[in-house]
Structures are given as structure tokens and as C-alpha cells.
Design a protein around this motif. Structure first.
Motif, PDB file in Angstrom:
ATOM      1  N   ARG A   6      43.810  34.449  36.797  1.00 33.36           N
ATOM      2  CA  ARG A   6      42.356  34.491  37.000  1.00 33.36           C
ATOM      3  C   ARG A   6      42.109  34.890  38.452  1.00 33.36           C
ATOM      4  O   ARG A   6      42.364  34.127  39.379  1.00 33.36           O
ATOM      5  CB  ARG A   6      41.733  33.137  36.675  1.00 33.36           C
ATOM      6  CG  ARG A   6      41.862  32.788  35.179  1.00 33.36           C
ATOM      7  CD  ARG A   6      41.232  31.469  34.850  1.00 33.36           C
ATOM      8  NE  ARG A   6      41.947  30.367  35.460  1.00 33.36           N
ATOM      9  CZ  ARG A   6      41.555  29.106  35.397  1.00 33.36           C
ATOM     10  NH1 ARG A   6      40.426  28.800  34.771  1.00 33.36           N
ATOM     11  NH2 ARG A   6      42.253  28.150  35.955  1.00 33.36           N
ATOM     12  N   LEU A   8      39.497  36.653  41.351  1.00 34.71           N
ATOM     13  CA  LEU A   8      38.148  37.014  41.776  1.00 34.71           C
ATOM     14  C   LEU A   8      38.246  38.085  42.857  1.00 34.71           C
ATOM     15  O   LEU A   8      39.177  38.069  43.665  1.00 34.71           O
ATOM     16  CB  LEU A   8      37.395  35.812  42.350  1.00 34.71           C
ATOM     17  CG  LEU A   8      37.283  34.544  41.520  1.00 34.71           C
ATOM     18  CD1 LEU A   8      36.413  33.519  42.259  1.00 34.71           C
ATOM     19  CD2 LEU A   8      36.721  34.820  40.147  1.00 34.71           C
ATOM     20  N   SER A  10      35.521  39.291  45.714  1.00 37.38           N
ATOM     21  CA  SER A  10      34.195  39.070  46.277  1.00 37.38           C
ATOM     22  C   SER A  10      33.896  40.141  47.310  1.00 37.38           C
ATOM     23  O   SER A  10      34.683  40.367  48.236  1.00 37.38           O
ATOM     24  CB  SER A  10      34.115  37.682  46.926  1.00 37.38           C
ATOM     25  OG  SER A  10      32.819  37.439  47.432  1.00 37.38           O
ATOM     26  N   PRO A 120      36.442  30.175  35.658  1.00 33.77           N
ATOM     27  CA  PRO A 120      36.371  31.077  36.808  1.00 33.77           C
ATOM     28  C   PRO A 120      34.960  31.600  37.079  1.00 33.77           C
ATOM     29  O   PRO A 120      34.604  31.857  38.238  1.00 33.77           O
ATOM     30  CB  PRO A 120      37.320  32.216  36.423  1.00 33.77           C
ATOM     31  CG  PRO A 120      37.475  32.128  34.950  1.00 33.77           C
ATOM     32  CD  PRO A 120      37.339  30.683  34.612  1.00 33.77           C
ATOM     33  N   ALA A 124      32.945  31.386  40.563  1.00 33.84           N
ATOM     34  CA  ALA A 124      32.310  32.562  41.168  1.00 33.84           C
ATOM     35  C   ALA A 124      30.844  32.294  41.481  1.00 33.84           C
ATOM     36  O   ALA A 124      30.341  32.666  42.550  1.00 33.84           O
ATOM     37  CB  ALA A 124      32.448  33.762  40.235  1.00 33.84           C
ATOM     38  N   ILE A 141      30.633  39.568  42.748  1.00 35.91           N
ATOM     39  CA  ILE A 141      31.975  39.076  42.426  1.00 35.91           C
ATOM     40  C   ILE A 141      32.432  39.617  41.077  1.00 35.91           C
ATOM     41  O   ILE A 141      31.699  39.568  40.086  1.00 35.91           O
ATOM     42  CB  ILE A 141      32.003  37.536  42.421  1.00 35.91           C
ATOM     43  CG1 ILE A 141      31.582  36.993  43.791  1.00 35.91           C
ATOM     44  CG2 ILE A 141      33.393  37.027  42.050  1.00 35.91           C
ATOM     45  CD1 ILE A 141      31.520  35.476  43.871  1.00 35.91           C
ATOM     46  N   VAL A 143      35.329  39.156  38.141  1.00 38.51           N
ATOM     47  CA  VAL A 143      36.242  38.152  37.601  1.00 38.51           C
ATOM     48  C   VAL A 143      37.117  38.847  36.567  1.00 38.51           C
ATOM     49  O   VAL A 143      36.603  39.451  35.620  1.00 38.51           O
ATOM     50  CB  VAL A 143      35.479  36.990  36.934  1.00 38.51           C
ATOM     51  CG1 VAL A 143      36.449  35.936  36.421  1.00 38.51           C
ATOM     52  CG2 VAL A 143      34.460  36.389  37.884  1.00 38.51           C
ATOM     53  N   ALA A 150      39.285  43.199  38.821  1.00 43.71           N
ATOM     54  CA  ALA A 150      38.369  42.316  39.550  1.00 43.71           C
ATOM     55  C   ALA A 150      37.607  43.105  40.604  1.00 43.71           C
ATOM     56  O   ALA A 150      36.392  42.938  40.775  1.00 43.71           O
ATOM     57  CB  ALA A 150      39.149  41.170  40.192  1.00 43.71           C
ATOM     58  N   SER A 154      33.430  43.828  40.815  1.00 42.17           N
ATOM     59  CA  SER A 154      32.528  43.496  41.918  1.00 42.17           C
ATOM     60  C   SER A 154      31.606  44.656  42.278  1.00 42.17           C
ATOM     61  O   SER A 154      30.586  44.461  42.937  1.00 42.17           O
ATOM     62  CB  SER A 154      33.335  43.072  43.150  1.00 42.17           C
ATOM     63  OG  SER A 154      34.058  44.165  43.691  1.00 42.17           O
ATOM     64  N   ILE A 162      27.602  38.951  39.149  1.00 41.71           N
ATOM     65  CA  ILE A 162      28.941  38.574  38.704  1.00 41.71           C
ATOM     66  C   ILE A 162      29.252  39.375  37.446  1.00 41.71           C
ATOM     67  O   ILE A 162      28.444  39.434  36.519  1.00 41.71           O
ATOM     68  CB  ILE A 162      29.044  37.064  38.406  1.00 41.71           C
ATOM     69  CG1 ILE A 162      28.823  36.246  39.686  1.00 41.71           C
ATOM     70  CG2 ILE A 162      30.403  36.724  37.791  1.00 41.71           C
ATOM     71  CD1 ILE A 162      28.753  34.735  39.453  1.00 41.71           C
TER      72      ILE A 162
END
Length: 420
Positions: A6, A8, A10, A120, A124, A141, A143, A150, A154, A162
């Protein structure tokens, strides 16, 4: 069986412009652009607010063109120390959730939250709220189950959004996008792919890997695996990052270089930062690469192996030799980059040449370290080669003084994007 990762990614929205707005609330709600010097060739848009973007302002546009397109545009000079400070604040928030935080420039980070039992998307959303409440910034973000998707996520729901890309939906979500949306697929790469009938990420994924390799070499295989969701690269925090593979410095000149002597002066100036950074990292270079961008914005590069060195003079001389042998001067040069490559530890044993004076080499190394100390104490301009003095091709002034960046063993300031 291993559990699903998982990840992220950002991305701080309009980071430079947003920081300026936070620190000067009178700019809020107005079209603003962070721009380089209006007097030099660095006078381009580095970042813009969403209001400016809607008015047609684009990153890389000249200041004059931007003002013509949006007369009410407010131009703000870059303040990299502010952006670095807010970048550290962002990483501080991310580190509340995981130690696995990998920066990607000042404004972007990957986070591996695989070890956390929470949803997740919930994490986020909490990060998004904390950044907004504590820093006054917004982040978008992505995910997903790998870094590439990922990162792609974003970019898909900006600003302040998200996006979730899973193994179940990535074909519908990702494959319809143009090739250039995929990480490390530049516009030039996408153009080459278009020449063989590959226009979307889905086309990439459907292509035979041999076709991708014939078109782009090893990079083709990498992009093919990315398109099929096969990226398995780990999130690596800076303290666990591998040693640097190259150390380089490049500039866009104030005016075009139209002769070899002008190029030599710029190359020797660029080499000053490289030698100091190699010594700061405890590394030596076994190769030199030089890249020239002409006035038509076409880039060519050449490289050569050398005996391990940290010497600015050796690096500059090799770069000058490469340029002299290969550049035809059909057009003047707009930008130059010099890079030390094939780096090895300075402690690695070296087979010296019969024609090389070990005493001279040791003397050169001691001289280099002494110069580093002087520059560290008195600034980058305390000692510079005579060949570069008075060169009007070199950018100067606040934020663009090449000599002001000489003593930085870790490569100088960061930026939202590689713009020049």
C-alpha cells in the motif's frame, strides 16, 4: 503469500505559488506566478497558481509572454529557502505515519504504509487534512499497490484530491491515458512511441516487450513493465538511499554561446561545484558526460572514461575535449550540463599510469580540499578559475549565482520540476 503493498504518493499542489500565498495572504485569490529573473534567460515561469493556470499561464513560459497573456498576473521571485522549509514540514507530517518516506523533489513524496492496519484511503484523507490545517497547503494523493501508479494517481484529481488505483481498476483507469502521463515517459519518448503506433499506456502494455526494447532499449522494457503494473521498486528514505551514481551541474546561459572559448568558460565554472561535491561525498569519478542544448532546444550528449578523479580541472578538460570533438557549431549553445559519472569510493585502490605523477595527484587533492575550506567559510566566489572571471554568459544575482552554489556536497537546492 505476501500481502499487497500500500503506497501513497503525495504531491503538494502548485507548491511554490502556494507557499508564497501562505506567507503573503494578500496574494490569495489572485493569479500569481513564481518566475526567474526578468533580466536574464532564467526569466521563465517556474510555478503558477491554479487561477493563473486557468488564465493560460504555463510552466516554462517566458515572463513577458505570461504577462501578455494575463496582464493582471503577479510575478513573485523564487524563495528556495522557504520552499525547502515547507518541504521539511510536509515530510514531518508524513513521518508521523511511516519511516518509509521517499522525497521526489521538494513537493512530492512516496510513503509506504503497508505495515499499518488502517484503510490507506483513510490515512490519505487524514494526511490531506493535517497538511491543510497545519500548513495552509493542499496535497493531492495517489493510493495504489506500487509507486508508479500511486504517482499517476496523485496527478489525476488535482487539486486537493485522492485517487485510488487498484489491481482491479488500473486497466480502466490507467490504460486510457497518453503515454507521456506515465512516470519517466517524456514527451520525446512518447513521440518515438507514436512513430510505431503506441499512443496510450494500454498500447504500451499490449505491445510485445521486444518491440518496446527495439524502440527504446532498456528503458522500453522498464516502461512496458510499468504499464502492466509490475513496478516493484521499494520506497527508500534518504538515509537508506544508495550512494549517488552521478554528480552534475548545468545552467541555461544568459545569452547563447557562439564559440568554443565561451563554452570552455562555462564548463570550467560548472566543474567547480562538481569537484567540491565529489570530495564532500567521498567519491571519485571514472567518467565525464557533457550535454549541450542548442538554440533550437535540441540536446546531445557525449561521455568518456577517465582515471578516477575529484579534480575540477580534469573534469572540465575532459568535458571541453568531448565538446570540441563532437559539437559542430551549426547553431549556438543555449545550455550546458557537465556530469561526473561512474562514481567510486575515493578509498578504492587505483592502478596508476607510468606517466602519472602520484606526488602531483596528491598535491592536487590537498589543494582541492583547501579550496573547499576557503569556499565554505568565505563563499563560492572566494576562489574561482581566472578563465571564468567576467563571463557574461553565466547567470548571476539572487537565486541564480552559479558560484554561490559551489560548496554544496549534496547537490544544491531542489525544485518542483527540472525546468532547464
Amino acid at each position: 503469500m505476501m500481502s499487497e503493498r500500500r503506497i501513497l504518493h503525495s504531491d503538494a499542489d502548485c507548491f511554490y505559488a502556494s507557499v508564497e500565498t501562505v506567507l503573503d495572504p494578500t496574494l490569495r485569490g489572485k493569479p500569481i506566478a513564481v518566475c526567474g529573473s526578468t533580466s536574464g534567460r532564467h526569466g521563465i515561469v517556474l510555478a503558477k497558481s491554479y487561477i493563473a493556470k486557468r488564465a493560460g499561464i504555463r510552466t516554462g513560459m517566458t515572463n513577458a509572454e505570461a504577462k501578455k497573456r494575463c496582464p493582471s498576473l503577479i510575478i513573485v521571485p523564487p524563495h528556495f529557502e522557504r520552499y525547502s522549509r515547507f518541504s521539511a514540514y510536509l515530510r514531518g507530517i508524513y513521518s508521523r505515519y511511516t519511516d518509509a518516506v521517499e522525497p521526489f523533489g521538494l513537493d512530492e513524496c512516496w510513503l509506504d504504509i503497508s505495515s499499518l492496519p488502517r484503510d490507506p484511503v483513510e490515512i490519505a484523507e487524514q494526511i490531506r487534512c493535517e497538511v491543510r490545517d497545519e500548513l495552509g497547503l493542499t496535497v493531492s494523493i495517489g493510493v495504489s499497490f506500487n509507486k508508479v501508479f500511486a504517482k499517476l494517481g496523485s496527478d489525476m484529481n488535482k487539486p486537493d484530491g485522492i485517487t485510488v488505483i487498484t489491481r482491479q481498476n488500473y486497466r480502466d483507469t490507467v490504460w486510457r491515458l497518453p503515454c507521456a502521463e506515465l512516470l519517466f515517459c517524456s514527451n520525446a519518448t512518447a513521440k518515438r512511441l507514436a512513430e510505431i503506433g503506441i499512443y496510450t499506456v494500454g498500447d504500451m502494455a499490449a505491445a510485445e516487450p521486444e518491440v518496446m526494447q527495439r524502440c527504446l532499449g532498456r528503458k522500453g522494457l522498464t516502461l512496458w513493465s510499468y504499464a502492466r503494473g509490475l513496478d516493484s521498486s521499494p520506497v527508500i528514505s534518504p538515509e537508506n538511499a544508495p550512494e549517488a551514481k552521478s554528480v552534475g551541474h548545468g545552467i541555461t546561459c544568459v545569452s547563447d554561446i557562439d564559440d568554443p572559448a565561451g563554452a570552455e568558460r562555462v564548463i570550467y565554472a560548472l566543474a567547480q561545484s562538481i569537484g567540491g561535491r565529489l570530495r564532500g561525498l567521498g567519491l571519485s569519478a571514472r567518467g565525464v558526460h557533457v550535454t549541450a542544448k542548442n538554440s533550437a532546444l535540441f540536446c546531445r550528449g557525449w561521455q568518456k572514461k577517465i582515471s578516477p578523479t575529484q579534480s575540477e580541472s580534469d573534469i572540465a578538460a575532459t568535458a571541453c575535449e568531448l565538446l570540441s570533438r563532437n559539437y559542430r557549431w551549426q547553431l549556438p549553445i543555449r545550455a550546458l550540463t557537465v556530469t561526473a559519472i561512474e562514481l567510486v569510493s575515493e578509498r578504492e585502490p587505483e592502478q596508476t599510469s607510468l606517466f602519472c605523477s602520484v606526488e602531483d595527484k596528491l598535491r592536487s587533492e590537498r589543494l582541492g580540499r583547501s579550496i573547499d575550506k576557503i569556499r565554505k567559510r568565505y563563499g563560492g566566489r572566494a576562489i574561482v578559475p581566472a578563465v571564468v572571471l567576467g563571463d557574461d554568459k553565466l547567470p548571476s544575482g539572487r537565486g541564480h549565482d552559479i558560484f554561490g552554489e559551489i560548496f554544496d556536497p549534496f547537490g544544491g537546492r531542489g525544485s518542483e520540476r527540472d525546468l532547464t
